[in-house]
Design a protein around this motif. Structure first.
Motif, mmCIF file in Angstrom:
data_model
loop_
_atom_site.group_PDB
_atom_site.id
_atom_site.type_symbol
_atom_site.label_atom_id
_atom_site.label_comp_id
_atom_site.label_asym_id
_atom_site.label_seq_id
_atom_site.Cartn_x
_atom_site.Cartn_y
_atom_site.Cartn_z
ATOM 1 N N GLY A 50 4.657 3.942 3.363
ATOM 2 C CA GLY A 50 4.870 2.641 2.755
ATOM 3 C C GLY A 50 5.667 1.665 3.581
ATOM 4 N N PHE A 51 5.930 1.953 4.850
ATOM 5 C CA PHE A 51 6.666 1.030 5.709
ATOM 6 C C PHE A 51 5.760 -0.026 6.346
ATOM 7 C CE2 PHE A 51 9.375 4.807 5.640
ATOM 8 C CZ PHE A 51 10.615 4.264 5.332
ATOM 9 N N VAL A 52 4.471 0.212 6.418
ATOM 10 C CA VAL A 52 3.508 -0.711 7.023
ATOM 11 C C VAL A 52 2.354 -0.893 6.047
ATOM 12 C CG1 VAL A 52 1.863 -1.071 8.903
ATOM 13 C CG2 VAL A 52 4.125 -0.158 9.409
ATOM 14 N N HIS A 53 1.943 -2.152 5.849
ATOM 15 C CA HIS A 53 0.802 -2.493 5.000
ATOM 16 C C HIS A 53 -0.070 -3.489 5.764
ATOM 17 C CE1 HIS A 53 2.289 -0.562 1.264
ATOM 18 N NE2 HIS A 53 3.490 -0.848 1.765
ATOM 19 N N GLU A 54 -1.394 -3.376 5.593
ATOM 20 C CA GLU A 54 -2.355 -4.260 6.253
ATOM 21 C C GLU A 54 -3.368 -4.763 5.234
ATOM 22 O OE1 GLU A 54 -2.810 -2.856 10.915
ATOM 23 O OE2 GLU A 54 -4.195 -2.065 9.418
ATOM 24 N N SER B 278 8.276 -3.380 6.764
ATOM 25 C CA SER B 278 9.500 -3.460 5.955
ATOM 26 C C SER B 278 10.412 -2.293 6.306
ATOM 27 C CB SER B 278 9.168 -3.438 4.458
ATOM 28 O OG SER B 278 8.524 -2.215 4.116
ATOM 29 N N ASN B 279 11.717 -2.464 6.010
ATOM 30 C CA ASN B 279 12.684 -1.413 6.303
ATOM 31 C C ASN B 279 12.840 -0.444 5.143
ATOM 32 O OD1 ASN B 279 13.856 -3.240 4.596
ATOM 33 N ND2 ASN B 279 15.882 -3.148 5.552
ATOM 34 N N VAL B 280 12.142 -0.722 4.030
ATOM 35 C CA VAL B 280 12.150 0.183 2.870
ATOM 36 C C VAL B 280 10.697 0.401 2.475
ATOM 37 C CG1 VAL B 280 14.431 -0.489 2.030
ATOM 38 C CG2 VAL B 280 12.418 -1.788 1.315
ATOM 39 N N PRO B 281 10.388 1.537 1.876
ATOM 40 C CA PRO B 281 9.011 1.768 1.454
ATOM 41 C C PRO B 281 8.613 0.814 0.334
ATOM 42 C CG PRO B 281 10.218 3.828 1.622
ATOM 43 C CD PRO B 281 11.232 2.739 1.716
ATOM 44 N N LEU B 282 7.366 0.269 0.446
ATOM 45 C CA LEU B 282 6.819 -0.639 -0.556
ATOM 46 C C LEU B 282 5.498 -0.084 -1.058
ATOM 47 C CD1 LEU B 282 7.389 -4.112 1.184
ATOM 48 C CD2 LEU B 282 8.834 -3.038 -0.562
ATOM 49 N N LEU C 52 2.602 -10.542 0.747
ATOM 50 C CA LEU C 52 1.612 -11.141 1.656
ATOM 51 C C LEU C 52 0.978 -12.383 1.046
ATOM 52 C CD1 LEU C 52 -0.173 -7.942 3.069
ATOM 53 C CD2 LEU C 52 1.368 -9.486 4.284
ATOM 54 N N ALA C 53 0.887 -12.451 -0.270
ATOM 55 C CA ALA C 53 0.304 -13.638 -0.900
ATOM 56 C C ALA C 53 1.167 -14.869 -0.710
ATOM 57 C CB ALA C 53 0.076 -13.366 -2.388
ATOM 58 N N ARG C 54 2.454 -14.669 -0.528
ATOM 59 C CA ARG C 54 3.358 -15.806 -0.329
ATOM 60 C C ARG C 54 3.431 -16.234 1.132
ATOM 61 N NH1 ARG C 54 6.791 -12.533 -3.735
ATOM 62 N NH2 ARG C 54 8.053 -12.061 -1.878
ATOM 63 N N MET C 55 2.884 -15.423 2.025
ATOM 64 C CA MET C 55 2.951 -15.734 3.445
ATOM 65 C C MET C 55 1.858 -16.736 3.824
ATOM 66 S SD MET C 55 5.496 -14.107 4.585
ATOM 67 C CE MET C 55 6.566 -12.730 4.137
#
Length: 338
Positions: free
Chosen positions: A79-83, A100-104, A113-116
């Motif tokens: 959960g540290f990387v999402h694509e 992220s530095n915490v698991p998501l 990502l929707a806010r980016m």
């Protein structure tokens, strides 16, 4: 292995600038390899606004391709990387990566990502390198040619020459009919059969392209129409093949060259001078013999020891004395010479 008596002392000085804070759980994660931890901490240490991809970070961190694939898979599983992949303005497909530095979870990552803002490669292009609008071409677009052969170079001067006066056709002269075996006519069945049997004529002719069979059959038809026999055509082809062991890489082109010019057919009953047998020269034994000039029923050869013209038999036997021509005695032997 280190022994149990080893004691480790740690000395830590907080950096005054350019540092990042990471939790101990991240650094000591039991399911992340050292490459995965290095890739994640490198990405988190980049300044805000940096758009360096994970693959570029792996190159700078000296992480190989296989190790990068394994590290990225571990980070995505924890959960540290999402694509996610989406289509931006102008129809460009974009891959967004969230580190992220915490698991998501997937839902949490989708909300972030929707806010980016959607970043497109064309946004970074300078105005001076942007493609200019294309001007329409003159005329009607035509598809490219997919068959046929390129036009041959005429090989002559294409300068402007004065137009030649048109020649009036002579009414007395009649145009000769075109031969039936032109290159545009269909080849005969005999020519097709001869071309089909050429691969069995020589090992050098086993790889004749199938697309050249019609062209070769038309050339063979010209030979047959000129009066040559199929045997003469095969003999001409065999004489044109290399006899020094040189391999033939393009047998079709060689056959086209050999059959291009059609010589006149030989007249029946007349053997060419080049094919007539030459008279055999006498052997060394017969050259040393000489024909005897004596009285023999058949020609007699003997080996002379000097300049004599009679064989030994004629020298040993006495000559006959002939009587007068008016009917005297027939013949009687002369006295033997002493």
């Amino acid at each position: 292995m280190e022994s149990d008596s080893t004691v480790i002392y740690r000395h830590h000085i907080a950096p005054p600038r350019a540092f990042s804070q990471f939790s101990h759980d991240l650094i000591r994660h039991p399911r992340l390899s050292s490459d995965a931890v290095r890739l994640l901490t490198w990405q988190l240490s980049l300044p805000d606004g940096a758009r360096e991809s994970l693959s570029r970070t792996a190159e700078r961190a000296r992480i190989g391709a296989c190790a990068f694939t394994r590290a990225k898979r571990q980070l995505k599983e924890e959960g540290f990387v999402h694509e996610r992949r989406l289509q931006g303005p102008g129809g460009h497909w974009i891959t967004q990566q969230l580190v992220s530095n915490v698991p998501l979870s997937a839902v949490e990552a989708a909300k972030i990502l929707a806010r980016m803002p959607v970043h497109t490669p064309s946004a970074d292009a300078a105005p001076q390198v942007a493609p200019s609008p294309r001007l329409p071409a003159v005329g009607v677009p035509t598809p490219p040619l997919t068959d046929g052969h390129p036009k041959k170079d005429p090989g002559e001067n294409t300068s402007h020459r004065p137009a030649e006066p048109e020649r009036q056709p002579d009414p007395a002269s009649k145009p000769e009919p075109a031969p039936e075996t032109s290159e545009s006519s269909e080849p005969s069945e005999a020519a097709r059969a001869l071309v089909a049997a050429l691969p069995h004529l020589s090992p050098d002719l086993r790889r004749i392209p199938q697309g050249m069979h019609d062209e070769l059959a038309r050339l063979v038809s010209r030979w047959l129409a000129a009066g040559h026999t199929p045997t003469a055509v095969r003999t001409h082809i065999l004489r044109g093949l290399p006899d020094d062991g040189t391999p033939v890489h393009r047998p079709g082109g060689l056959l086209r060259y050999l059959l291009r010019d059609v010589p006149p057919a030989p007249v029946p009953g007349i053997t060419p001078a080049s094919e007539q047998p030459s008279p055999a020269s006498p052997s060394s034994r017969l050259a040393a013999l000489r024909e005897c000039e004596g009285d023999h029923v058949q020609a007699t050869l003997f080996r002379p020891a000097g300049d004599e013209t009679l064989c030994r038999r004629c020298l040993d036997s006495p000559p006959l004395h002939t009587g007068p021509l008016d009917g005297g005695p027939v013949a009687r032997p002369l006295k033997e010479r002493v």
